[in-house]
Each structure stands twice: as structure tokens, then as C-alpha cells.
Design a protein around this motif. Structure first.
Motif, PDB file in Angstrom:
ATOM      1  N   HIS A 159       1.508   4.187  -2.886  1.00 43.69           N
ATOM      2  CA  HIS A 159       1.256   5.767  -2.827  1.00 43.69           C
ATOM      3  C   HIS A 159       2.484   6.264  -3.304  1.00 43.69           C
ATOM      4  O   HIS A 159       2.226   7.379  -4.244  1.00 43.69           O
ATOM      5  CB  HIS A 159       1.470   6.321  -1.251  1.00 43.69           C
ATOM      6  N   HIS A 207      -0.224   2.159   7.032  1.00 47.17           N
ATOM      7  CA  HIS A 207       1.122   2.229   6.124  1.00 47.17           C
ATOM      8  C   HIS A 207       2.305   1.992   7.041  1.00 47.17           C
ATOM      9  O   HIS A 207       2.225   2.060   8.332  1.00 47.17           O
ATOM     10  CB  HIS A 207       1.082   3.652   5.257  1.00 47.17           C
ATOM     11  N   HIS A 219       0.778  -1.356   0.010  1.00 48.60           N
ATOM     12  CA  HIS A 219      -0.008  -0.036   0.105  1.00 48.60           C
ATOM     13  C   HIS A 219       0.864   1.136   0.050  1.00 48.60           C
ATOM     14  O   HIS A 219       0.421   2.233  -0.785  1.00 48.60           O
ATOM     15  CB  HIS A 219      -1.150   0.059   1.032  1.00 48.60           C
ATOM     16  N   GLY A 276      -6.133   4.143   4.754  1.00 47.57           N
ATOM     17  CA  GLY A 276      -5.250   2.737   4.980  1.00 47.57           C
ATOM     18  C   GLY A 276      -4.295   2.626   6.066  1.00 47.57           C
ATOM     19  O   GLY A 276      -4.180   3.973   6.641  1.00 47.57           O
ATOM     20  N   CYS A 321      -6.038   9.208   2.564  1.00 47.28           N
ATOM     21  CA  CYS A 321      -6.138   7.798   2.480  1.00 47.28           C
ATOM     22  C   CYS A 321      -6.625   7.505   3.997  1.00 47.28           C
ATOM     23  O   CYS A 321      -6.135   7.864   4.824  1.00 47.28           O
ATOM     24  CB  CYS A 321      -4.900   7.192   2.016  1.00 47.28           C
TER      25      CYS A 321
END
Ligand SMILES: [Zn+2]
Length: 382
Positions: free
Chosen positions: A101, A197, A97, A195, A193
């Protein structure tokens, strides 16, 4: 509302919590905790799996600010539980992920194109870009992206309100209301985002673009990061050394050898084809002119069977070539000058369990009957 540990610390692998609800669904139970480190599916990243008190959690989703852990077993409301997430899988997703980016940010800053789609699962990471990118463009993207890894930059995740965001230029796939979580990698990317990381870009490991294709006027990129890239390299390395052994060629020359071998093979094929034609001409010369000719042979190539039948057709008004044996069945080509071959094909296929057809004067196909029955069928044409 569940306390989201994965946002305050994305590296928590084990934690204690209390079950605040356990809803019975159609096929499973949805367990809600007071706090959780299980990341729920979102932002292209799959939901976490793991255990709550030794009960398997096979997926995690968020609904109306409640994080739901999917399980086949029930846990009573109020139970204090020990939880652990499948960290190897989760860290792998964090690597992929965060790498995604960087690649999207680099493409945006060099070419001005946007990431319009991101799909990640256990096998692949795919990004859709809304512009064309050549192989050399992508090599440049790969180089710059890996520089971001070597620079080992801190990955910052912060929530910002609307007013502050007006002064920040960031990538975002959709309009989001309220405070927005911004993930920034200095000099490389700023993106909205939800998510999880890696803390630093160094933890991503290598970023490798595996392939690309034109997709809806843009480019679909498949990429791998970290351990996935290592495993991919390991497999491809093994394969290329195996090929080098097969060709007795140096590893760096393998593709050249493969290319030459294919060319030689094509040459051999056309020489063989020519030789076969000579053999068949010779075989055809053994037949006298006749009303009807039938021959059984063993030729794999359908084009050759057809050519052989054409050779025989010069000597008769009807001829048929059957190639194969009783066990595997026969390919056929039948020529008939004076009859309607369409009607004949139907009759023959019905009688000999066959399929195929064509138009006058030649039909071709296959039958699954014994030679004896085929010969019996043609008795009346002799
Ligand atoms: Zn993200």
C-alpha cells in the motif's frame, strides 16, 4: 453470512466457533463456521491456513459472503470447534500487503502512476505500475516508503458509504458497489482494499525494492518487507562476504574485482585461442597433401575444430576432424570439395548415429560411435 473476525480484529490467532455447514466438494470438504479469523483469499492476499480442531485447513476462500475453510476431513455440522491460524505466515502477508500500500501510494503521489496489478505468494511480492520508473525514481520511492515506517503511523481501516466517499480521494483498482472499505495511512496512502493489514506502519519493518523491469509500457516491481527483507539481506550479505574471501578483496570492492577478473579472463581466452591456432597450424603441417585426411583430436571449442578442418582442407579434397573420445562421443567437422555434403551428412549421420549438417563444402555435428567404426565408415573415401 460468516462473522468476519479478521475485520474487527486482524490479530486474532485462536478462536472458538461452531460449524454451520460442511459441504463435500470434489477433492475436499468446505467447512463453514459461524465466525472466523481465517482470512479468505482476496485483494492479492492468499487465504489463511491453519487448524480447526486439529484438522488441517489448507486454504480459505469466500463465496457469496460465506467463508469456506478447505479441509481433507469432514467435521459434523453443529460441532463446537477450536481454531488456530498459521500466524507467522499471516503476519508475513500483513507486512508485505501493508508495505505494498505504502509503495503504491508513494508512487501515486510523486509520479501520478497507478498500481494496476498486485501478486503475492510465499516467495515474492510483485506490483505492476502503469508508468516508467528509473532506478533513481525507485530509490526515492524506497526512501519515502521507509520514512512511513519510521513515522510508525496507525493504519486505519473503515467502511464508508457512497456519499461520504465522494469527498475522499482514494486509490482503487476496480469499481465497487455498496459500502467500501478504505485503508488509510496518513500522509502516504488512501486505498480501497479488502485485505488485512498491520495496525501500525512500524510493524512492517524495512521496505525493500529488490528489482524492477519494463513491463507492458510500465514497470514491474519486486519488493520485500519485514522478515522477508531480513532473510534476503542475510543471504546476500553471506554471499558477498564469501565472494570477498574468494577475491581477497574488501567487501565494498567486490563488484570491481569481479569486473576486472572477467576482463582478465576474456584477455586470457583470446591469448589462449591464438596459441591454440598456432598449435593447430603446426598439427596440420604434419599432414602431406592427399586425397583424403582424417584426424582425431580433443578440442572443446567448436570454432577451433572448424578452423582446424579449414586448415586441413587446403591439403586435400576431403577431410574430417573428430574431437572427443569413445565414451562421450565425437564432435565432427567434415569438408568435401567434390561431393554433395547434404547427401553425405545424411548418409554419415545414419551410419554413425549422428546429428548435424550444413551446406557445401562443410558440415558439422556430433556422432556417438566408436573411433574404430568411424574409421571403417571412411575407408571407401581413402
Ligand atoms: Zn490492502
Amino acid at each position: 453470512m460468516t462473522e468476519k473476525i479478521y475485520y474487527s480484529d486482524g490479530y486474532v490467532k485462536e478462536f472458538s466457533a461452531v460449524v454451520v455447514d460442511c459441504i463435500e466438494g470434489k477433492d475436499c470438504f468446505y467447512i463453514e463456521l459461524d465466525k472466523t479469523a481465517f482470512y479468505p483469499e482476496g485483494g492479492g492476499q492468499p487465504g489463511d491456513i491453519g487448524f480447526i480442531n486439529n484438522i488441517e485447513i489448507f486454504d480459505t476462500h469466500e463465496k457469496n459472503d460465506r467463508v469456506l475453510h478447505y479441509s481433507k476431513q469432514k467435521i459434523e455440522k453443529g460441532t463446537k470447534v477450536k481454531c488456530s491460524i498459521n500466524w507467522e505466515r499471516r503476519f508475513d502477508f500483513m507486512q508485505q500487503h501493508t508495505g505494498e500500500h505504502i509503495v503504491s501510494g508513494v508512487i501515486h503521489s510523486i509520479f501520478g502512476f497507478n498500481n494496476v496489478g498486485f501478486h503475492m505468494n510465499n516467495d515474492s511480492v510483485v506490483i505492476d505500475i502503469d508508468g516508467p520508473l528509473s532506478d533513481s525514481d525507485l530509490e526515492k520511492v524506497e526512501d519515502v516508503s521507509n520514512n512511513a515506517v519510521f513515522d510508525n503511523i496507525i493504519v486505519k481501516c473503515e467502511f464508508f458509504d457512497k456519499n461520504t466517499l465522494e469527498n475522499i480521494e482514494y486509490r482503487s483498482k476496480k469499481k465497487i458497489e455498496g459500502d467500501i472499505r478504505i485503508v488509510s495511512i496518513e500522509n502516504y496512502d488512501i486505498c480501497a482494499c479488502c485485505g488485512v493489514h498491520t495496525k501500525t506502519t512500524g510493524e512492517i519493518g524495512i521496505i525493500k525494492i529488490i528489482s524492477s523491469q519494463n513491463y507492458k509500457g510500465g514497470t514491474r516491481i519486486t519488493m520485500l518487507c519485514g522478515k522477508r527483507a531480513l532473510l534476503d539481506y542475510r543471504k546476500k550479505n553471506r554471499d558477498i562476504y564469501k565472494m570477498s574471501e574468494m577475491f581477497s578483496a574488501k567487501v565494498e570492492n567486490v563488484s570491481l574485482y569481479a569486473e576486472n577478473t572477467l576482463k582478465n579472463l576474456e584477455n586470457e581466452k583470446s591469448i589462449n585461442f591464438g596459441l591454440y591456432i598456432d598449435i593447430l597450424k603446426n598439427r596440420a603441417s604434419n599432414f602431406d597433401n592427399n586425397k583424403f585426411i582424417i584426424d582425431f583430436c580433443d578440442i572443446e571449442n567448436s570454432d577451433l575444430i572448424r578452423r582446424y578442418c579449414t586448415m586441413l582442407s587446403e591439403k586435400c579434397s576431403m577431410c574430417c576432424v573428430f574431437s572427443g573420445d569413445d565414451k562421450k562421443g565425437y564432435k565432427y567437422v567434415v569438408y568435401g570439395k567434390d561431393i554433395d555434403m547434404k547427401i553425405f551428412a545424411k548418409e554419415m549421420n545414419t551410419a554413425l548415429c549422428g546429428k548435424g549438417g550444413g551446406k557445401n563444402p562443410m558440415i558439422q555435428g556430433s556422432v556417438s560411435e566408436k573411433r574404430e567404426n568411424i574409421e571403417n565408415f571412411f575407408e571407401k573415401y581413402k
